[in-house]
Design a protein around this motif. Structure first.
Motif, PDB file in Angstrom:
ATOM      1  N   UNK A 137       0.827  -1.213   0.000  1.00  0.00           N
ATOM      2  CA  UNK A 137       0.000   0.000   0.000  1.00  0.00           C
ATOM      3  C   UNK A 137       0.852   1.250   0.000  1.00  0.00           C
ATOM      4  N   UNK A 138       2.006   1.203   0.665  1.00  0.00           N
ATOM      5  CA  UNK A 138       2.863   2.390   0.710  1.00  0.00           C
ATOM      6  C   UNK A 138       3.412   2.727  -0.666  1.00  0.00           C
ATOM      7  N   UNK A 139       4.013   1.758  -1.349  1.00  0.00           N
ATOM      8  CA  UNK A 139       4.579   2.071  -2.661  1.00  0.00           C
ATOM      9  C   UNK A 139       3.477   2.384  -3.663  1.00  0.00           C
ATOM     10  N   UNK A 140       2.308   1.736  -3.521  1.00  0.00           N
ATOM     11  CA  UNK A 140       1.176   2.058  -4.394  1.00  0.00           C
ATOM     12  C   UNK A 140       0.750   3.507  -4.206  1.00  0.00           C
ATOM     13  N   UNK A 141       0.657   3.932  -2.956  1.00  0.00           N
ATOM     14  CA  UNK A 141       0.282   5.310  -2.637  1.00  0.00           C
ATOM     15  C   UNK A 141       1.321   6.301  -3.153  1.00  0.00           C
ATOM     16  N   UNK A 142       2.589   6.010  -2.939  1.00  0.00           N
ATOM     17  CA  UNK A 142       3.657   6.923  -3.345  1.00  0.00           C
ATOM     18  C   UNK A 142       3.700   7.073  -4.863  1.00  0.00           C
TER      19      UNK A 142
END
Length: 699
Positions: A137-142
């Motif tokens: 979710x973090x890399x998707x969000x970034x």
């Protein structure tokens, strides 16, 4: 000696690498089909000679049927210069550490949200329940993609992992490949959207540098940047948090020493990256005859630069097989590589890992391994290295304060403006906390009268604003008795809506229901607002909305009835729908769009209860009380000493929310989403009841 072919047994890998370091020249590996470069200085020499050691073999050639559908080199590490430096210049500045710190609050909240799901169990599998979903979710969000699709993105990327894939191993390879192709189509679509409307994400950043003339690239080259970053951004960091925690917990005193503060966590992470990174090493192809580490190499041969071995080279590191959380950082470890292909996302990985360690320390007291480190399983030997699973145990602690509960505040009315004949705006000032653009507050009006109102100002302002329509006892009190200079007691702020990541956002407001949406409009893109009322003169903020957002706001006041069915029929599953207003409007939208996120100013009409008397057990005191047929759960448990605060007592504000530990709630509130209701994890005791003869609450 390893029982298997050297460099093929993950349990014997470091022994094989240590043996290679003591061997004259380089060691040939049949398993890796490469010369293994095992000594620190030799690895560093090769990393800084990209002209001699091509990075091309890190990315396999595409099958012919995929040519033209997805970029051939797939990711930055698959390119040599000059292409590599040209493309990397488009993303380098985005990953500067001081610029990435803006993501820390988001990561922290996401981490706590995941831990909320298992903290009270006392046991969890860290990779599947925390490391992998948080990294995804973090890399998707970034990058700028929809975090609601993160698991699907992980599935799509798993098609490139082969036997290393554990999480999605049960999925048919053909389905993975199909998802991988669809992922590229999805990224193309988001790229087109960001070309027109920019956000604070990596895709928008690349468009910004392209528009500024700082880099020249085609759209197809731009597409090649993101899938590889998504893969590296979740695969390595999910492995790193697991190996980090496993080693800290298995070395006496290491976990405690690392968890004093963020500085000790950061220092310990550098040692953990040296001790066992998520990268074993990377292959390179020799571009012309040369000599490395005393071995003559011919053009076209392949070498494997063993980062994991270099970082444990005793010629460079004192007692390298020991984990020392206070080790000096010189010389630099090879956990993220070096040279032009050094890990682009290393600053983000460090931020994520440091945050993960802090949250685990805060939330999981007595953390320990459920399985000894020697019995844990690693994935097959390859460029990547990581545990397949990490089962943990801890001592479940009393839960943190309920997520929507807050202490009373005091504020002074510093402004009062009549917006329409029956709507007044109040400006409130004082020592007030920050708030999110979907928040509301409670206003204590005396004699036990408390009413909730949405904050409708700018979160960047030091003061708060609310708008109140005259339509009941509480609002009459505001209109007739509150004046500039008066002091009021407040509760909150609290959020019921919860903005979600979506491709599009549709806001539907009726009358005073416009207030929660005003601060939300500037935080998501793209969006559309439909604002309904009896007449524009009675619709607060209508003129301001028309002026500030031409073409994005529909103001409607009749004649007749607005066609909600036609409006919602034109939306797709990727549109998040929000509705606030009179019960008649909210109910109509809920019937047409079951996934709508709503906020009510009046309680949802309550259905007949299915149960009369039932028992409630209070977990903190192990006391059981009986709730009578005509009595609220709130009154019964507070009579027994639970001291659960409340505000509206109608199921509309969320103040009294408690966690359910056992039993099946009968939800009768207007706060919880459909997903939260289905999960049965929370209950609003002012109106809700139990479908089972007994229910246990975390109070």
């Amino acid at each position: 000696m390893s029982e298997k072919c050297p460099f093929s047994d993950p349990a014997a890998l470091f022994d094989d690498l240590a043996r290679a370091r003591t061997t004259s020249g380089l060691t040939w590996s049949t398993a890796l089909n490469s010369w293994v470069v095992s000594r620190y200085d030799d690895v560093v020499e090769a990393l800084h000679r990209p002209d001699l050691y091509s990075s091309a073999p890190t990315v396999p050639e595409l099958p012919e049927f995929l040519a033209g559908r997805i970029p051939g080199r797939g990711t930055l590490i698959g390119h040599d210069n000059p292409t590599h430096d040209r493309l990397r210049s488009a993303v380098n500045t985005f990953f500067v550490p001081r610029r990435l710190v803006r993501y820390e609050p988001w990561i922290d909240a996401a981490a706590h949200g995941l831990v909320d799901g298992f903290a009270d169990r006392g046991a969890a599998e860290l990779k599947a329940e925390f490391g992998l979903p948080l990294a995804l979710t973090t890399i998707t969000h970034v990058v700028g993609l929809d975090t609601a699709r993160a698991d699907w993105i992980g599935l799509a990327l798993s098609s490139t992992l082969g036997p290393r894939d554990v999480h999605y191993a049960h999925v048919d390879p053909a389905e993975k490949l199909r998802a991988y192709l669809e992922l590229h189509d999805y990224v193309r679509q988001v790229m087109d959207e960001r070309r027109r409307e920019r956000r604070d994400d990596l895709i928008s950043h690349v468009w910004n540098v392209r528009d500024a003339g700082e880099v020249t690239m085609t759209d197809f080259e731009m597409l090649s940047l993101f899938p590889g970053l998504l893969l590296a951004g979740h695969e390595t960091t999910s492995s790193l948090i697991c190996t980090a925690v496993a080693h800290l917990l298995s070395h006496p005193g290491a976990y405690r020493a690392a968890q004093h503060d963020d500085d000790t966590r950061a220092r310990a992470l550098e040692e953990l990256l040296r001790f066992e990174s998520a990268i074993t090493g990377m292959p390179r192809r020799v571009t012309r005859d040369t000599t490395l580490g005393g071995t003559a190499l011919r053009e076209g041969e392949q070498v494997f630069l063993a980062y994991a071995s270099g970082s444990r080279d005793p010629a460079r590191f004192d007692s390298p097989a020991e984990l020392r959380t206070d080790r000096n950082s010189a010389p630099a470890h090879l956990g993220f590589g070096q040279g032009i292909h050094a890990c682009l996302g290393a600053p983000l990985a460090r931020l994520l890992l440091r945050t993960e360690l802090r949250v685990l320390h805060e939330r999981l007291p007595g953390l320990r391994l459920a399985t000894p480190l020697a019995d844990l399983t690693y994935g097959p030997v390859s460029s990547a290295r990581g545990l397949t699973h990490l089962p943990l145990r801890w001592d479940p602690a009393p839960r943190r304060a309920t997520r929507r509960r807050s202490a009373p505040l005091t504020a002074t009315i510093t402004g009062r403006t009549a917006l329409t004949d029956d709507v007044v705006e109040l400006e409130l000032a004082g020592d007030l906390p920050p708030w999110q653009p979907d928040a509301h507050i409670d206003v204590h009006l005396g004699d036990g009268l408390v009413r909730s109102y949405s904050l409708c100002g700018d979160p960047a302002e030091r003061h708060w604003r609310i708008a109140v329509r005259r339509d009941g006892v509480g609002s009459r009190h505001v209109h007739e008795r509150l004046a500039v200079g008066d002091t009021v007691r407040l509760g909150g702020p609290r959020s019921n809506f919860g903005l979600v990541d979506a491709r599009r956002h549709l806001f539907i407001a009726g009358g005073i229901g416009i207030t929660p949406f005003l601060p939300m409009l500037g935080t998501v893109e793209p969006w559309r607002l439909v604002y309904l009322g009896r007449g524009e003169a009675s619709m607060p903020y209508a003129a301001r909305l028309r002026e500030r957002h031409p073409g994005r706001v529909t103001l409607w006041s009749g004649p007749g009835r607005f066609d909600l069915a036609a409006l919602l029929a034109g939306t797709d599953p990727d549109t998040a729908v929000y509705c606030c207003g009179p019960e008649r409007l909210v109910a109509a939208v809920e019937a047409l769009a079951p996934g709508v996120r709503t906020e009510r100013f009046a309680p949802r009409p309550l259905p007949p209860t299915t149960h009369g008397e039932f028992d409630v057990t209070l977990a903190a005191s192990n006391r059981t009380v009986t709730v009578a047929a005509g009595e609220s759960v709130l009154d019964a448990i507070n009579r027994a000493g639970a001291n659960v605060p409340s505000t509206c007592r109608e199921g509309t504000c969320g103040t009294c929310e408690v966690r359910v530990l056992a039993g099946e709630p009968e939800h009768r509130d207007s706060v919880l989403t459909a997903a939260e209701r289905a999960a049965g994890t929370y209950l609003l005791p002012c109106v809700s009841r139990s479908r089972t003869p007994s229910i246990t609450l975390d109070v």
